[in-house]
Design an enzyme around this catalytic site. Structure first.
Site, PDB file in Angstrom:
ATOM      1  N   SER A 164       2.260  21.368 -45.636  1.00 19.70           N
ATOM      2  CA  SER A 164       3.382  22.118 -45.052  1.00 19.70           C
ATOM      3  C   SER A 164       4.581  22.035 -45.968  1.00 19.70           C
ATOM      4  O   SER A 164       4.716  21.084 -46.749  1.00 19.70           O
ATOM      5  CB  SER A 164       3.750  21.519 -43.696  1.00 19.70           C
ATOM      6  OG  SER A 164       4.959  22.074 -43.224  1.00 19.70           O
ATOM      7  N   TYR A 166       5.658  14.455 -37.619  1.00 24.79           N
ATOM      8  CA  TYR A 166       4.940  15.594 -38.226  1.00 24.79           C
ATOM      9  C   TYR A 166       5.173  15.653 -39.734  1.00 24.79           C
ATOM     10  O   TYR A 166       4.234  15.752 -40.536  1.00 24.79           O
ATOM     11  CB  TYR A 166       5.383  16.902 -37.558  1.00 24.79           C
ATOM     12  CG  TYR A 166       4.698  18.130 -38.103  1.00 24.79           C
ATOM     13  CD1 TYR A 166       3.380  18.424 -37.767  1.00 24.79           C
ATOM     14  CD2 TYR A 166       5.366  19.000 -38.975  1.00 24.79           C
ATOM     15  CE1 TYR A 166       2.740  19.554 -38.269  1.00 24.79           C
ATOM     16  CE2 TYR A 166       4.742  20.130 -39.486  1.00 24.79           C
ATOM     17  CZ  TYR A 166       3.432  20.407 -39.130  1.00 24.79           C
ATOM     18  OH  TYR A 166       2.805  21.516 -39.632  1.00 24.79           O
TER      19      TYR A 166
HETATM   20  N1  LIG Z   1       2.157  27.534 -38.287  1.00 25.54           N
HETATM   21  C1  LIG Z   1       2.949  27.093 -39.248  1.00 25.54           C
HETATM   22  O1  LIG Z   1       4.053  27.539 -39.444  1.00 25.54           O
HETATM   23  C2  LIG Z   1       2.509  26.002 -40.120  1.00 25.54           C
HETATM   24  C3  LIG Z   1       3.335  25.632 -41.162  1.00 25.54           C
HETATM   25  C4  LIG Z   1       2.941  24.629 -42.012  1.00 25.54           C
HETATM   26  C5  LIG Z   1       1.736  24.007 -41.827  1.00 25.54           C
HETATM   27  N2  LIG Z   1       0.942  24.382 -40.800  1.00 25.54           N
HETATM   28  C6  LIG Z   1      -0.336  23.694 -40.651  1.00 25.54           C
HETATM   29  O2  LIG Z   1      -1.381  24.612 -40.597  1.00 25.54           O
HETATM   30  C7  LIG Z   1      -2.430  24.066 -39.837  1.00 25.54           C
HETATM   31  C8  LIG Z   1      -2.876  25.090 -38.793  1.00 25.54           C
HETATM   32  O3  LIG Z   1      -1.804  25.343 -37.936  1.00 25.54           O
HETATM   33  P1  LIG Z   1      -1.731  26.635 -37.013  1.00 25.54           P
HETATM   34  O4  LIG Z   1      -0.321  27.027 -37.008  1.00 25.54           O
HETATM   35  O5  LIG Z   1      -2.731  27.615 -37.393  1.00 25.54           O
HETATM   36  O6  LIG Z   1      -2.044  25.968 -35.592  1.00 25.54           O
HETATM   37  P2  LIG Z   1      -3.100  26.346 -34.469  1.00 25.54           P
HETATM   38  O7  LIG Z   1      -2.751  25.462 -33.308  1.00 25.54           O
HETATM   39  O8  LIG Z   1      -3.154  27.787 -34.250  1.00 25.54           O
HETATM   40  O9  LIG Z   1      -4.456  25.857 -35.079  1.00 25.54           O
HETATM   41  C9  LIG Z   1      -4.764  24.490 -35.225  1.00 25.54           C
HETATM   42  C10 LIG Z   1      -6.181  24.273 -34.774  1.00 25.54           C
HETATM   43  O10 LIG Z   1      -6.507  22.900 -35.011  1.00 25.54           O
HETATM   44  C11 LIG Z   1      -7.294  22.455 -33.946  1.00 25.54           C
HETATM   45  N3  LIG Z   1      -7.206  21.006 -33.827  1.00 25.54           N
HETATM   46  C12 LIG Z   1      -6.202  20.256 -33.336  1.00 25.54           C
HETATM   47  N4  LIG Z   1      -6.550  18.970 -33.327  1.00 25.54           N
HETATM   48  C13 LIG Z   1      -7.798  18.890 -33.805  1.00 25.54           C
HETATM   49  C14 LIG Z   1      -8.713  17.825 -34.023  1.00 25.54           C
HETATM   50  N5  LIG Z   1      -8.382  16.570 -33.718  1.00 25.54           N
HETATM   51  N6  LIG Z   1      -9.928  18.123 -34.543  1.00 25.54           N
HETATM   52  C15 LIG Z   1     -10.251  19.383 -34.823  1.00 25.54           C
HETATM   53  N7  LIG Z   1      -9.449  20.427 -34.630  1.00 25.54           N
HETATM   54  C16 LIG Z   1      -8.232  20.189 -34.128  1.00 25.54           C
HETATM   55  C17 LIG Z   1      -6.727  23.153 -32.748  1.00 25.54           C
HETATM   56  O11 LIG Z   1      -7.663  23.183 -31.674  1.00 25.54           O
HETATM   57  C18 LIG Z   1      -6.400  24.518 -33.289  1.00 25.54           C
HETATM   58  O12 LIG Z   1      -7.442  25.432 -33.088  1.00 25.54           O
HETATM   59  C19 LIG Z   1      -1.915  22.765 -39.254  1.00 25.54           C
HETATM   60  O13 LIG Z   1      -2.341  21.681 -40.068  1.00 25.54           O
HETATM   61  C20 LIG Z   1      -0.435  22.928 -39.361  1.00 25.54           C
HETATM   62  O14 LIG Z   1       0.240  21.694 -39.435  1.00 25.54           O
HETATM   63  C21 LIG Z   1       1.294  25.370 -39.946  1.00 25.54           C
END
Ligand SMILES: NC(=O)c1ccc[n+]([C@@H]2O[C@H](COP(=O)([O-])OP(=O)(O)OC[C@H]3O[C@@H](n4cnc5c(N)ncnc54)[C@H](O)[C@@H]3O)[C@@H](O)[C@H]2O)c1
Ligand SMILES: [Zn+2]
Length: 686
Positions: free
Chosen positions: A563, A576
């Site tokens: 991130s 986080y």
């Molecule tokens: N959305 C953003 O702006 C953003 C920014 C920077 C980083 N990220 C990172 O991107 C990644 C995806 O985020 P997103 O926004 O698509 O979120 P999201 O919630 O849409 O997807 C995350 C997925 O991870 C799964 N998950 C959670 N805990 C888990 C576990 N213990 N084992 C297996 N699966 C698990 C959830 O069920 C979910 O389907 C994350 O690592 C998040 O930190 C997101």
């Protein structure tokens, strides 16, 4: 005047042909997948003259009888097709006749005519089926196949000695039919069967009679143990251990199958395979190889057979696999050298496509999952053929020189040359965690679109499966439940991936969740949960995956979805952002450690991906919107305005970055983080 469209089933002859083809092809006992072909002759009005014209509809090159539609038929003019006999230059130049078929096409001609078109056009019958039934090939590959044909069928079926498919084989069959007006079909030595009839129904009846009669004969007359006495030390392991052993061996074996070019794998522990491998004669029979041309083009002339008890120590298995691989390659090169002629194409690769592991099962390989799976199905066909032949006689496949003439046939080579260029990630097996939602799902979609086989892993099995099903069938994507913070679940997830596609190449640590809280509000449980899923979770996934990647010896990619927050410091984000910094450093640490294995480790730093994100939908978005004083549904736009590019970041942009890191363009890049944030100066990397 309305022009008739020759490729629609409006012509009853075509309708009947499709129905018969689907019936015959729908039962794997009748013919192998995409094997065999059917035809019907009939009359249409020629749109040019308004007169009747006699046409031949015949299954085109490549299609499958079980799912054949009118579009899969080649349409030829029967008069022109039969006129080819007068210009046929003889068996040495029979391949030229394939190009001549194009001059017999009616209208646009439909699908490309296959090599077997001659057999259908030259035999004097309105309806013809050419099939590869296990029972029929058992007779066809018996040492005394000609005598057996008489014993099984009397004079209703004639024996045609082996000949490579082509114009001459069509002429041979046509002549035999003429000389034996009582015959309803023939057994093609080393190859399969052909049956005919005046009506479509009669033809189908004759085909099925030939197949079932051979089945009954083999059943009635077969010796008790066609493959010899059982081998106790090669008895099948119990199901759970079999699976574990298969998963442990799969990476090594994929490495073996992929030395010349990377392959996707398929595993089966079908009883047919286990029984064959637990019998005394399997080494001798495996060495003889497959016989039907359709079979060995997909399986190579012979399989590689592991000669160790299924419980042998892993190090012993590893060493033996390496020895057997070397021997297999040398043997294949010898086979090529023994048979090569000045106009043969170059050797295509000396790795096995079928690897048999007694007590465990069979691994099969191909350029994609479907090809790998079908190769395995064909070897099961071949085992059935060998069982039948050994049961009533002894198995005698066609000579190696004839196999070579098929494998390195100029027409076969031309087919390979015509194959479309593979997609950039073809043959690569990807595993994406947290792929049922948001960024992970977009990554899985993108990797599959670029040709990868994808394992969609997430907490919830139903969601993981649903996401996989959206991407494609089981040859493209499979869904698996796994909590990445649980080491046992992670191992099981990697095993599932390896057994689904033979191995693993590309791992994306994406699973995550986010709790936006200040230092004083963050509970110990908040801290632990985020660290368990993202820091420990990606450590566990990388570790389990690296074992596979190292065993395969084919390099690989690990990508962390970290991130912007891994480098940017702001309030209310202690747990986080700290865990994202942990993930970011895992990238550098593993890049340093795994480089010697050709494994690249890189990261993607997204920011402000609101649309599609479960994290944002699940409270984080509302919280952030409140903090910034904007409506929640305007949060994406709000984030965009904070960026240098003033553009909203979508999950697809993160997926594009993952593809860039793992695709063909950044092959010399490891330890890199790619920001996907529309430009946030405070998060610039330095
Ligand atoms: N959305 C953003 O702006 C953003 C920014 C920077 C980083 N990220 C990172 O991107 C990644 C995806 O985020 P997103 O926004 O698509 O979120 P999201 O919630 O849409 O997807 C995350 C997925 O991870 C799964 N998950 C959670 N805990 C888990 C576990 N213990 N084992 C297996 N699966 C698990 C959830 O069920 C979910 O389907 C994350 O690592 C998040 O930190 C997101
Ligand atoms: Zn055939």
């Amino acid at each position: 005047m309305e022009l008739s469209n020759v490729s629609t089933p409006s012509n009853p002859t075509v309708g009947q042909l499709i129905e018969r083809s689907n019936t015959l092809g729908g039962d794997p006992k009748n013919t192998n997948y995409a094997g065999g072909n059917t035809s019907a002759a009939g009359v249409e009005i020629d749109p040019v003259t308004g007169e009747d014209v006699e046409l031949l509809w015949v299954k085109g090159s490549g299609g499958d009888l079980g799912t054949l539609t009118a579009d899969g038929l080649a349409v030829l003019r029967l008069d022109r097709m039969r006129a080819l006999v007068d210009v046929y230059p003889g068996v040495d130049r029979e391949d030229e006749m394939v190009a001549a078929f194009d001059y017999c096409l009616h209208g646009k001609g439909g699908a490309a005519p296959s090599i077997d078109t001659a057999m259908h056009g030259l035999v004097d019958a309105a309806h013809v089926d050419h099939l590869h039934p296990d029972s029929g090939i058992a007779i066809a590959t018996s040492t005394d196949g000609e005598r057996l044909t008489r014993e099984v069928y009397g004079d209703k079926v004639v024996w045609v000695p082996w000949r490579r498919p082509g114009f001459q084989l069509g002429l041979d069959i046509a002549a035999l039919k003429e000389a034996n007006p009582q015959a309803i079909g023939c057994v093609l030595g080393g190859h399969g069967i052909t049956a005919w009839g005046d009506t479509s129904a009669q033809c189908q009846k004759n085909s099925l009679w030939m197949i079932r009669t051979a089945e009954r004969f083999v059943k009635k007359h077969s010796k008790k143990q066609p493959f010899g006495a059982p081998l106790k030390k090669y008895a099948a392991l119990p199901a759970r251990q079999r699976r574990e052993r298969a998963a442990a061996l799969a990476p090594l074996l994929r490495g073996v199958a992929s030395q010349d070019r990377p392959m996707v794998g398929h595993f089966t522990d079908d009883k047919v395979v286990l029984d064959f491998l637990a019998s005394r004669n399997h080494p001798r029979l495996a060495e003889l190889g497959t016989s039907c041309p359709d079979h060995f083009l997909r399986t190579k002339v012979k399989p590689m057979v592991l000669d160790l008890a299924p419980g042998a120590p892993p190090e012993k298995a590893r060493a033996r696999i390496a020895e057997l691989h070397e021997a297999y390659r040398a043997d294949y090169a010898d086979y090529y050298q023994r048979n090569v002629t000045p106009d043969s194409p170059a050797m295509r690769g000396a790795d096995p496509l079928i690897i048999l592991v007694p007590g465990v099962g069979m691994f099969s390989y191909g350029k994609d999952k479907q090809t790998a799976r079908v190769a395995g199905e064909f070897y099961i066909n071949a085992i059935n053929v060998m069982r039948g032949a050994e049961g009533v006689s002894s198995y005698a496949p066609i000579d190696e020189s004839e196999k070579f003439r098929i494998e390195y046939w100029a027409l076969e080579e031309a087919k390979l040359q015509r194959m479309p260029k593979p997609k950039p990630l073809a043959t690569r097996v990807a595993l994406v965690t947290g792929a049922a939602s948001g960024i992970g799902k977009a990554i899985a979609v993108k990797l599959a679109a670029e040709g990868a086989c994808v394992v969609v892993a997430d907490l919830d099995e139903a969601k993981a499966r649903a996401a996989a099903a959206e991407i494609g069938g089981p040859d493209v994507a499979v869904g698996v439940a796994a909590d990445v913070s649980d080491a046992t679940a992670v191992r099981a997830m990697v095993d599932t991936a390896v057994l689904a596609f033979g191995g693993l190449d590309l791992v994306v640590n994406n699973a995550g969740l986010s709790l936006s809280k200040s230092l004083l509000e963050t509970t110990e449980a908040d801290w632990d949960l985020q660290h368990d899923v993202m820091a420990k979770g990606s450590f566990l996934v990388s570790q389990a995956a690296a074992r596979v990647l190292i065993d395969q010896g084919l390099g690989g990619d690990i990508v962390y979805i970290s991130s912007k927050n891994s480098v940017f410091a702001g309030p209310n984000n202690i747990a986080y952002s700290a865990v994202k910094a942990d993930q970011a450093h895992q990238v550098r640490l593993l890049a340093a450690e795994l480089g010697e294995h050709g494994i690249k480790v890189n990261g993607v730093n997204p920011d402000g991906v609101v649309r599609g994100s479960g994290i944002f939908a699940g409270g984080w978005g509302a919280n952030r919107a409140a903090v910034y004083g904007v409506a929640e549904d305007k949060l994406g736009e709000f984030y965009a305005q904070r960026t240098l590019l003033k553009q909203e970041v979508l999950p697809e942009h993160c997926a594009d970055a993952v593809f860039a890191l793992c695709g063909p363009d950044l092959t010399r890049t490891t330890g890199l983080h790619v920001p996907v944030d529309s430009g946030v100066a405070a998060a610039f990397l330095r």
